[in-house]
Scaffold this motif. Structure first.
Motif, PDB file in Angstrom:
ATOM      1  N   THR A 119       0.844  -1.204   0.000  1.00  0.00           N
ATOM      2  CA  THR A 119       0.000   0.000   0.000  1.00  0.00           C
ATOM      3  C   THR A 119       0.877   1.251   0.000  1.00  0.00           C
ATOM      4  OG1 THR A 119      -1.475  -1.263   1.411  1.00  0.00           O
ATOM      5  CG2 THR A 119      -1.931   1.088   1.250  1.00  0.00           C
ATOM      6  N   TYR A 124      -0.422   3.655  -3.008  1.00  0.00           N
ATOM      7  CA  TYR A 124      -0.702   5.075  -2.734  1.00  0.00           C
ATOM      8  C   TYR A 124       0.512   5.984  -2.850  1.00  0.00           C
ATOM      9  CZ  TYR A 124      -5.293   3.581  -1.435  1.00  0.00           C
ATOM     10  OH  TYR A 124      -6.554   3.048  -1.485  1.00  0.00           O
ATOM     11  N   PRO A 126       2.459   7.807  -0.685  1.00  0.00           N
ATOM     12  CA  PRO A 126       2.234   9.142  -0.120  1.00  0.00           C
ATOM     13  C   PRO A 126       3.480  10.027  -0.169  1.00  0.00           C
ATOM     14  CG  PRO A 126       2.323   7.468   1.615  1.00  0.00           C
ATOM     15  CD  PRO A 126       2.351   6.743   0.317  1.00  0.00           C
TER      16      PRO A 126
END
Ligand code: NDP
Length: 439
Positions: A119, A124, A126
């Motif tokens: 993730t 994602y 980030p």
């Protein structure tokens, strides 16, 4: 006292963290020590820094943010240990006969870590520019964090062991603080439901090693001209080591009958080994293959030998360790029908004895520690694809041979004390210690 007593313990407490740091900071894109300049060149490379410069390098690489990120990782894994669903199993009897309960959720923990990694780095992202390969870029800082954390944990364990009546490890309460700090005073320190030794043995360090390997795989696949595929050597070493870690976590229960859990205290020796030494030194081969493949291109023949040796080693490892584990659980199982066993009487505490059996057949009739041979063959298989340009990727099998020979001596001594005449009979029935016909 073991490990050369106080002097040996002091040498290890200072020497191994230094070596661990050298392996992370001085084997990198900046160059791997090679045999090209002879062994003096190799030594000169590793010792290129004198004590003061080494200290400056440590200060240079120290990164408080990375230390806190590592703490976050360690405590998050500890939280998963406590909250993830688990099957509960009983450990081996303590000297009092009592048996502690342990949760089996290591593989579930790994699944969560891999999910979070995917993730964070792929789904994602980030933090642009941060990917799984960043782990390799910050390796010296991460290794320093591992080392400092293991020192702090060992200091805590030492002080914590004086909190009241606790089960002490036989070897770790000499009364000499440095030695006891090193070996570990308490056998099974627990904070609430968290068994610190059992937790550290198979989780933070082993999972960090696996993540470093995945970083090597990604780096190899992302290299120029790779076509998005990792090199066959990197793919093999990573696959074999990932399998080793998965095998350990999926057979977590087997660790409960090992010397580390049943006999050794939890102190610097295991805390440092589990948390700092394993990820830094066990990932050397994959890191070497990614960073210096031009120095030593793997030949297909070497790779084929490595695959064959790795397969034999892993099969023998699981078969021998699994056989002993099954025997300990149920010696009357049909699997052991007709096999040679040796009856023994052991101390059960309170002046009582209990009957037990030694297996002198199957894999445990081939040599008294054929499982060590299996583990060592696997270690050699991981190094072979690195070729011969640098000896550094062979450090692991070299050190591991010493560890296993020393471990066999310690285990043999422990068993001689515990099993008495039955152990002598076993030694007569199975004369070789590790390598059948040789040693
Ligand atoms: P072992 O699994 O070899 O177990 C030794 C214990 O098993 C003995 O103390 C004794 O315990 C029992 N035992 C020995 N012989 C017999 C027998 N014939 N019949 C029944 N019981 C017997 O211990 P280790 O913890 O040393 O090793 C476990 C595995 O972990 C090995 O494969 C080793 O290679 C690996 N390992 C890997 C390391 C790494 O860094 N990669 C480090 C250390 C180990 P009891 O008193 O309970 O009967």
């Amino acid at each position: 006292m073991e490990f050369g007593g106080v002097l040996g313990a002091g040498g290890i407490v200072l020497g191994l963290p230094t070596l661990t740091f050298l392996f992370s900071a001085y084997t990198s894109n900046a160059g791997w020590p090679s045999t090209q300049g002879g062994y003096e060149g190799l030594l000169a490379h590793l010792l290129q820094r004198n004590g003061t410069q080494l200290f400056h390098d440590v200060v240079f690489f120290w990164d408080t943010n990375i230390f806190f990120l590592y703490c976050l990782y360690w405590f998050a894994l500890a939280a998963l240990y406590l909250i993830l669903p688990s099957k509960k199993v009983l450990g081996c009897p303590l000297p009092s006969g009592e048996r502690l309960t342990y949760p089996l959720n290591g593989s579930l923990t790994l699944a969560v870590v891999l999910g979070v990694t995917y993730t964070f780095f792929y789904a994602y992202q980030p933090f642009p520019g941060v990917s799984i390969t960043t782990l390799l870029d910050i390796l010296p800082q991460l290794t320093l964090a591992n080392i400092v954390f293991s020192f702090l944990l060992s200091a805590f364990l030492y002080v914590f062991s004086f909190r009241g009546p606790v089960v002490l490890a036989q070897g770790g309460n000499s009364g000499i603080p440095l030695y006891d700090f090193f070996i570990g005073r308490e056998l099974n320190p627990r904070v609430g439901g968290l068994d610190l030794k059992y937790f550290c043995e198979l989780r933070p360090g082993l999972i960090q090693w696996l993540l470093l390997n995945l970083a090597c795989l990604a780096k190899s696949a992302g290299a120029e001209g790779s076509g998005g595929l990792p090199s066959p050597s990197v793919a093999f070493v990573v696959a074999a080591q990932v399998y080793y870690v998965l095998d350990a976590l999926m057979n977590e229960e087997s660790i409960l009958s090992t010397l580390d859990v049943t006999t050794d205290g939890f102190g610097f020796m295991l805390a440092f080994g589990d948390l700092a030494w394993v990820p830094a030194t066990y990932a050397l081969q994959a890191r070497f293959l990614v960073q210096q493949s031009s120095m030593s291109p793997s030949s297909n023949l070497l790779l084929a030998c490595a695959v064959a040796l790795g397969a034999v080693g892993m099969y023998l490892f699981r078969a021998s360790n699994g056989e002993k584990d099954a025997f300990k659980r149920d010696p009357s199982s049909p699997q052991f029908k007709g096999m040679r066993t040796i009856k023994a009487k052991v101390d059960a505490g309170g002046g009582k004895t209990r009957s037990t059996l030694l297996l002198a057949d199957g894999w445990w009739g081939v040599s008294r520690h054929v499982n060590y041979l299996a583990d060592w063959l696997t270690a050699v298989a991981w190094s072979l694809p690195c070729g011969l340009a640098s000896p550094i990727p062979y450090f692991y099998p070299f050190y591991f041979a010493i560890l296993l020979i020393h471990r066999e001596m310690r285990d043999s001594h422990k068993c001689a004390v515990k099993y008495g005449a039955a152990w002598e009979e076993y030694k007569k029935a199975v004369p070789y210690k590790i390598v059948p016909g040789v040693y």
